[in-house]
Design an enzyme around this catalytic site. Sequence first.
Site, PDB file in Angstrom:
ATOM      1  N   SER A  74       0.842  -1.186   0.000  1.00 54.53           N
ATOM      2  CA  SER A  74       0.000   0.000   0.000  1.00 54.53           C
ATOM      3  C   SER A  74       0.880   1.240   0.000  1.00 54.53           C
ATOM      4  CB  SER A  74      -0.916   0.031   1.229  1.00 54.53           C
ATOM      5  OG  SER A  74      -1.587   1.275   1.303  1.00 54.53           O
ATOM      6  N   ASN A 101      -0.080   6.303 -10.262  1.00 55.64           N
ATOM      7  CA  ASN A 101      -1.426   6.353 -10.806  1.00 55.64           C
ATOM      8  C   ASN A 101      -2.480   5.935  -9.780  1.00 55.64           C
ATOM      9  OD1 ASN A 101      -3.552   5.860 -13.101  1.00 55.64           O
ATOM     10  ND2 ASN A 101      -3.328   3.875 -12.084  1.00 55.64           N
ATOM     11  N   SER A 144      -5.960  15.820 -11.695  1.00 59.91           N
ATOM     12  CA  SER A 144      -7.340  15.591 -12.124  1.00 59.91           C
ATOM     13  C   SER A 144      -8.009  16.919 -12.450  1.00 59.91           C
ATOM     14  CB  SER A 144      -8.123  14.879 -11.021  1.00 59.91           C
ATOM     15  OG  SER A 144      -9.503  14.895 -11.265  1.00 59.91           O
ATOM     16  N   TYR A 163     -10.900  15.130  -2.474  1.00 60.90           N
ATOM     17  CA  TYR A 163     -10.247  14.644  -3.693  1.00 60.90           C
ATOM     18  C   TYR A 163      -9.665  15.807  -4.492  1.00 60.90           C
ATOM     19  CZ  TYR A 163      -9.757  12.381  -8.270  1.00 60.90           C
ATOM     20  OH  TYR A 163      -9.280  11.905  -9.470  1.00 60.90           O
ATOM     21  N   ALA A 166      -6.516  17.084  -2.808  1.00 60.50           N
ATOM     22  CA  ALA A 166      -5.360  16.204  -3.003  1.00 60.50           C
ATOM     23  C   ALA A 166      -4.799  16.331  -4.411  1.00 60.50           C
ATOM     24  CB  ALA A 166      -5.757  14.763  -2.712  1.00 60.50           C
ATOM     25  N   LYS A 167      -5.681  16.363  -5.400  1.00 58.02           N
ATOM     26  CA  LYS A 167      -5.215  16.417  -6.781  1.00 58.02           C
ATOM     27  C   LYS A 167      -4.586  17.762  -7.119  1.00 58.02           C
ATOM     28  CE  LYS A 167      -5.829  12.333  -8.393  1.00 58.02           C
ATOM     29  NZ  LYS A 167      -4.619  11.515  -8.636  1.00 58.02           N
ATOM     30  N   ARG A 198     -13.304   2.370 -13.216  1.00 62.61           N
ATOM     31  CA  ARG A 198     -14.283   2.080 -12.162  1.00 62.61           C
ATOM     32  C   ARG A 198     -14.818   3.361 -11.537  1.00 62.61           C
ATOM     33  NH1 ARG A 198     -11.614  -1.550  -7.809  1.00 62.61           N
ATOM     34  NH2 ARG A 198      -9.908  -0.091  -8.155  1.00 62.61           N
TER      35      ARG A 198
END
Length: 318
Positions: A74, A101, A144, A163, A166-167, A198
Amino acid sequence: MNLLDFSRRVAVVTGAGRGIGREYALLLAARGAQVVVNDLGADVRGEGVSAAPAQHVADEIRAAGGDALVSTDSVAAESGARALIEAAHARYGRVDVLVHNAGRNLGELDPLLDVHVRAAYWLSEGVWAGMVERGYGRIVLTTSASGLYGDGTGPGPNPKQPYATAKAAIIGLTKALAMRGAPAGVTANAVSPTADTRLVGLNRGIESTRTGAPDSSATPDWVSANAPARLVAAGALWLMHESCPVSGRLYAVGAGRIGEIFLGVTEGYVAPDGELAPEDVLAHLQQVHDRDRYHVPLDMGDYARWVRSLIPGRVGAG
C-alpha cells in the site's frame, strides 16, 4: 516514426492492476520495459485487499514474453511506498520510470492525501537518489480536472472537496520536482486523465442517487463510450521516455486527445506611484482580469523576473 523503445528500462507503476495503470504497465512492457506492477487490489472506496489484479497484469506481461514483478504494498503508507521501491531495486537494481497512478476519489481528507499526495512524495523520494546518481529519471504523477477546475459533485456534506484538494497538491509537487531534477536529468510531469474506469461507473451511480434518475449524467456516459483507458497510456507514454524534452508540465490526456494545461498570470494593474489602495483594486478590476496579455511562468525564478519587469523604476527592477 520511430517507436518509443523502453528496452533495459525499469518502470514502477502504481495502481497497475486495473484501468489506466494496467494500460500503462502493459504498454511499457510491450515496448521492452521491465515493470513493477503495484496494486493493493482494493475497491473504489479503498476497502478490501486482493493480489489478483496485480497478478493478472503481471501474468499478461509474462505471457507476452515480458518481465514483471508483482507488488501489493500500500503506497498510502510510507512503509508500503518504501517497500515497493526496495523491491524494485532488489529485483532490477534501479528505477528509471516512476508512474504514480493509484488513487480513489471518495473518502475523507487524510486518506485521500495519503494515497495521492503523500504517496507521490514518498515514492519520488524513494527513487530520487538513484535517479540523480545515474543522471536520468522520469516521474509521471496524476492530477485531475477536479483539482484543476473544482468539483462539487458526490455524496456527503463536502462532495469531492478532499479529492480536489489532493489532486491540486500534485501540481505543486510536480513543479517542485521538475525544478529539483533539472540539473540531474530527472523530469517530472503530470497527467490529468479522462478514461472509462471504475471511478466513472461510481460517478454515474452517484449522479443517479443524487437526481433520482438513472443514467442522468451525460459526462460518465460519454466517457464510457469514447475514452478507453488505453488511450491515456498511449498519450502519456512519451513523458516516460528518454526523448521527453519537457519537465514541470501538465497535460490533459484522453479520448484520443492530448493538450497542455498551463497556469498563467495577467499583467494586472500596477499603481502608478507604487501605493496600491484597497479601492484601486475594485476600480481597476477589469484590468486585473484582462487576459489579453498574460505570462506562463516556467518556475518561481521566471515569475519573479517577469513581475519585476512590470514595475519599472523600483529598486531591483528589471
